[in-house]
Enzyme design. Sequence first.
Site, PDB file in Angstrom:
ATOM      1  N   ALA A 134      38.334  35.579  30.813  1.00 35.35           N
ATOM      2  CA  ALA A 134      36.981  35.929  31.258  1.00 35.35           C
ATOM      3  C   ALA A 134      36.111  36.455  30.124  1.00 35.35           C
ATOM      4  O   ALA A 134      35.085  37.092  30.371  1.00 35.35           O
ATOM      5  CB  ALA A 134      37.060  36.959  32.372  1.00 35.35           C
ATOM      6  N   HIS A 135      36.516  36.195  28.884  1.00 31.25           N
ATOM      7  CA  HIS A 135      35.704  36.593  27.727  1.00 31.25           C
ATOM      8  C   HIS A 135      34.814  35.427  27.297  1.00 31.25           C
ATOM      9  O   HIS A 135      35.231  34.265  27.349  1.00 31.25           O
ATOM     10  CB  HIS A 135      36.606  37.017  26.564  1.00 31.25           C
ATOM     11  CG  HIS A 135      37.400  38.255  26.837  1.00 31.25           C
ATOM     12  ND1 HIS A 135      37.111  39.474  26.270  1.00 31.25           N
ATOM     13  CD2 HIS A 135      38.483  38.461  27.638  1.00 31.25           C
ATOM     14  CE1 HIS A 135      37.970  40.381  26.702  1.00 31.25           C
ATOM     15  NE2 HIS A 135      38.813  39.779  27.533  1.00 31.25           N
ATOM     16  N   HIS A 245      48.007  38.601  39.564  1.00 35.74           N
ATOM     17  CA  HIS A 245      48.301  38.316  38.161  1.00 35.74           C
ATOM     18  C   HIS A 245      49.747  37.873  37.941  1.00 35.74           C
ATOM     19  O   HIS A 245      50.018  37.059  37.060  1.00 35.74           O
ATOM     20  CB  HIS A 245      48.029  39.549  37.299  1.00 35.74           C
ATOM     21  CG  HIS A 245      46.592  39.769  36.961  1.00 35.74           C
ATOM     22  ND1 HIS A 245      45.667  40.216  37.882  1.00 35.74           N
ATOM     23  CD2 HIS A 245      45.910  39.587  35.805  1.00 35.74           C
ATOM     24  CE1 HIS A 245      44.486  40.326  37.312  1.00 35.74           C
ATOM     25  NE2 HIS A 245      44.599  39.943  36.052  1.00 35.74           N
ATOM     26  N   ASP A 268      43.735  46.758  34.568  1.00 30.25           N
ATOM     27  CA  ASP A 268      42.788  45.765  34.035  1.00 30.25           C
ATOM     28  C   ASP A 268      41.590  45.649  34.981  1.00 30.25           C
ATOM     29  O   ASP A 268      41.020  44.581  35.183  1.00 30.25           O
ATOM     30  CB  ASP A 268      43.467  44.411  33.844  1.00 30.25           C
ATOM     31  CG  ASP A 268      42.638  43.435  32.995  1.00 30.25           C
ATOM     32  OD1 ASP A 268      41.682  43.880  32.322  1.00 30.25           O
ATOM     33  OD2 ASP A 268      42.922  42.219  33.030  1.00 30.25           O
ATOM     34  N   ALA A 303      39.335  37.281  36.383  1.00 27.73           N
ATOM     35  CA  ALA A 303      38.466  38.125  35.559  1.00 27.73           C
ATOM     36  C   ALA A 303      38.802  39.586  35.803  1.00 27.73           C
ATOM     37  O   ALA A 303      38.099  40.302  36.519  1.00 27.73           O
ATOM     38  CB  ALA A 303      36.997  37.843  35.876  1.00 27.73           C
TER      39      ALA A 303
END
Length: 378
Positions: A134-135, A245, A268, A303
């Site tokens: 998600a960067h 995740h 996170d 994300a």
Amino acid sequence: MAEPIVLTGAQVVLPDGIAHDGRVTVQGRTITENQPEQRSTLDLAGHWIVPGFIDIHVHGGGGGSFSAGTADQALTAIETHRAHGTTTMLASTVTGHLDDLGRQAATLSELVEQGDLAGIHFEGPFISPHRCGAHDPALLRDPDPADVRKLLDAARGAARMLTLAPELRGGLDSVRLLAEQGVIAAVGHTDSTYDATLQAVDAGATVATHLFNAMPTLLHRDPGPVAALLEDERVTVELVNDGVHLHPAVLELAFRSAGPGRVALITDAMDAAGFKDGLYLLGPMEVQVTDGVARLAEGGSIAGSTLTLDTAFKRAVTIDRLPVEDVVEAISATPARLLGAHDRIGSLEPGKDADLVVLDASYDVVGVMRKGRWIIEP
């Protein structure tokens, strides 16, 4: 001097095991072994008392983001996670322009100086374009040591961890720089090989950023970074236990391979943690949160999460069937050691900060104390 508080009757998780019908005495900001005559006693029979949770990887919560660059939003995130048992946390940023990250770090460093945060974690921009998650790929760059030092300088001594892809140009030199400066070098968002990852660990990397996620899959002929990071006793592995995740079997694999002394449960979490579904920003990226799952509005990549550590704790005990003592170590003691703060936090011992969480029989939070002050009073 505040009146001493004695918490009695609970199952207390201590470094050497569980004390049934145990007690914890708090004097001011710390845990004490004294039993003063004048004191307030709170009977917590049927409950658990565990150390305050420590989150080394969290981006926001309650609608507030550490990347927003404002103290108000950062404090919103801090207060949200404290209410869920997290008494110590690093503020994680996301990939952005170096100048923007520097400004965010300047704001967050003030909260570190005030004692609201334990430090800053830079996640990006020195990560692989092949594993960016998600960067924003347009803002990624190689980890030039000069750029890394620029971020450390902007943080004014508050930088505690930086995630990078060590296979990129300048990666190993940057790992060495971080180790020299006393900043944790974390391997993550990486396309590294097994051998290249071991080189990074030899250079000083000591953390695996959300192990398994945003890195090559473990394969029998090409073990990649996962095997290297799991097997090396110098490495602490982050795990996001939200049921999204990681599959429970993978979580169990990591715990068995590394042991709770090398596992750090993290969230996170982004802005929506402890909040509501909707459209959010994670750095410059739009994120859609639906049914508590955060994904990029375009592309669908995970994300971050909407996890809080109390949920991670309960899930680990009730669904993953891990021993309570192991979960406490992974959510408190291990991250405390990693941060070099185990003399003050991470366990319920005399002389340490009175950071603790009270759980009911179903492992739901009913009380949170930080430095001797009730955030949620049971």
